[in-house]
Design an enzyme around this catalytic site. Structure first.
Site, short mmCIF file in Angstrom:
data_model
loop_
_atom_site.label_atom_id
_atom_site.label_comp_id
_atom_site.label_asym_id
_atom_site.label_seq_id
_atom_site.Cartn_x
_atom_site.Cartn_y
_atom_site.Cartn_z
N ARG A 264 -15.73 23.17 15.08
CA ARG A 264 -15.53 22.71 16.45
C ARG A 264 -16.22 21.36 16.64
NH1 ARG A 264 -16.53 28.47 19.72
NH2 ARG A 264 -15.14 29.70 18.38
N ARG A 279 -26.08 24.22 19.11
CA ARG A 279 -24.70 23.75 19.20
C ARG A 279 -24.38 23.03 17.89
NH1 ARG A 279 -21.50 23.89 23.45
NH2 ARG A 279 -23.29 24.52 24.72
N GLU A 351 -25.37 32.29 24.30
CA GLU A 351 -24.09 33.00 24.21
C GLU A 351 -23.73 33.15 22.74
OE1 GLU A 351 -20.15 32.91 23.14
OE2 GLU A 351 -20.35 31.06 24.31
N SER A 354 -17.94 36.14 22.81
CA SER A 354 -17.03 36.24 23.96
C SER A 354 -15.96 37.26 23.60
CB SER A 354 -16.37 34.89 24.25
OG SER A 354 -17.28 33.97 24.79
N ARG A 391 -26.46 31.15 16.35
CA ARG A 391 -27.38 31.50 17.44
C ARG A 391 -28.05 32.85 17.22
NH1 ARG A 391 -23.70 29.44 22.58
NH2 ARG A 391 -23.90 27.20 22.15
#
Length: 429
Positions: A264, A279, A351, A354, A391
């Protein structure tokens, strides 16, 4: 992609749904106008086609009866109408392309029970598991980028040297920990999910099928020479592998899981915290995924969430479940639950998963259907991160750091760490 038939029957419903996302609903008026023009053009083309067919019969009949003049006259009429049919048919195809291009950029309609809101600040924390802010010692309040450098298990400077910033490099037991986390997630879900190892590079139409293209092209890595895209998540090939297929309803729900690297650009990350692993551009992840009927979707959504929570529970990491508001939903999702793990060194909720129900939005783009008792219709798709490494890795090394600086290996990971019970300074080994 939204069902274009709903532009004629439920335009107000679609507008209300988009408005809940904070999206300008005029795009639906434009789509409805194009759809109307398309239907009119189809009707005109079909009428002309019918007249051409009728004239063709009349031409044949005239020549059969020896009436050459009438036959030639009707042949000219048929030829002229045939040219008109080709012109209108080209218009039909152009309008089809216009409508699809518009709808490919329109997000999904949120579920009725998704909380309303405009952004992350309006997300709803449903519950928090295992978190006690007073349980952390000073030795756990060290950020993972400092721990990783101290122990020699995370080499951010060399990662940047190789590929640029936000491309981490793991070393020694740090690299082993990445693999161990992925294997843990695969093993925990192997009882019900078929393991897939998909290609990492996919075609444009595969990215379109999940909603990552055309709207989010700027966030993806594109290999222009071969027109291939590096996948941002295994959700992309897991959806695309059934493209243009009709599944048997007896095979549903179809549960799949896949390990893959993910890429990404994170082009929207400017001004956001990018230290350490908060990130990154490349990371490893295990995805859980399902094709199902509409009636099975709610239970599958709950199951995927439970599976994702199970990985964090096995690692005994504190986490919370967040119900995303309409303004923070991904474009393809109708309802999403995020899992956020607490990282004491960074003092942040991160996070890490998802879990989303997309309805028939992706299936319509990919043309994935199933054949049931009432005919053929679109499947529903669901996806979730069983475990995304960077993470979780960060939260784990901060949470399990000991007073002497070593990291205790969680019991669940011990079988995958070559017998190591602690992660110590690599230089001293």
């Amino acid at each position: 992609m939204l069902d274009p038939r709903r532009l004629r029957t439920e335009l107000d419903v679609l507008k209300k749904g988009l408005a809940r996302r904070g999206v300008d609903t005029s795009v639906l008026d434009t789509a409805a106008a194009v759809d109307e023009r398309h239907r009119q053009a189809v009707a005109t083309r079909d009428d002309i086609r019918s007249r051409v067919n009728a004239l063709s019969k009349e031409v044949g009949e005239a020549f059969k009866q020896g009436d050459k003049a009438t036959g030639e006259r009707k042949r000219e009429e048929s030829r002229a109408l045939g040219e008109e049919e080709q012109r209108v048919d080209a218009e039909v195809r152009d309008l089809e392309h216009q409508l699809r291009d518009i709808l490919l950029r329109v997000p999904n309609i949120p579920a009725d029970d998704a909380p309303d809101g405009v952004g992350p600040e309006d997300n709803v924390i449903l519950r928090t598991e295992g978190y006690d802010p007073n349980s952390y010692g000073n030795h756990q309040r060290v950020p993972h980028w400092d721990i990783g450098a101290e122990l020699g298990i995370l080499d951010l400077p060399r990662g940047a040297k190789l590929s640029g910033s936000m491309f981490p490099m793991f070393r020694g037991q740090g690299a082993t920990l990445v693999r161990a986390l992925c294997q843990l997630a695969l093993d925990r879900n192997a009882d019900a999910f078929e393991e897939i190892r998909p290609p990492t590079l996919v075609r444009t139409e595969t990215m379109v099928s999940t909603g990552h293209l055309p709207k989010f092209e700027i966030d993806a890595y594109h290999i222009e020479r071969d027109d291939l895209w590096a996948i941002p998540t295994a959700e992309v090939p897991l959806t695309g592998q059934a493209r243009d297929e009709i599944l048997d309803d007896e095979a549903l729900p179809m549960r799949l899981m896949a390990y893959s690297p993910c890429f990404r650009r994170e082009s929207g990350a400017a001004g956001r915290d990018t230290r350490g692993l908060l990130r990154v551009h490349e990371f490893d992840k295990v995805e859980v995924y399902a094709f199902c009927t509409p009636e099975q979707a709610a239970d599958l959504h709950a199951e995927l969430l439970k599976r994702a929570e199970g990985s964090l529970q096995a690692l005994q990491l504190p986490y919370r479940v967040v119900d995303l508001c309409t303004g923070d939903l991904g474009d393809a999702s109708r309802r999403t639950f995020d899992l956020e793990v607490y990282a004491p060194g960074a003092d942040m909720w991160l996070e890490v998963s998802s879990v989303s129900w997309c309805g028939d939005y992706q299936a319509r783009r990919a043309n994935v259907r199933y054949r049931g008792a009432e005919g053929t219709t679109m499947v529903h798709t669901l996806n979730g991160s069983a475990l995304a490494t960077p993470r979780v890795w960060a939260a784990l090394v901060e949470t399990y750091r000991q007073p002497d600086g070593a990291i205790r290996v969680p019991d669940a990971l011990a079988p995958y760490m070559r017998g190591a019970e602690v992660i110590t300074n690599q230089a001293s080994r």
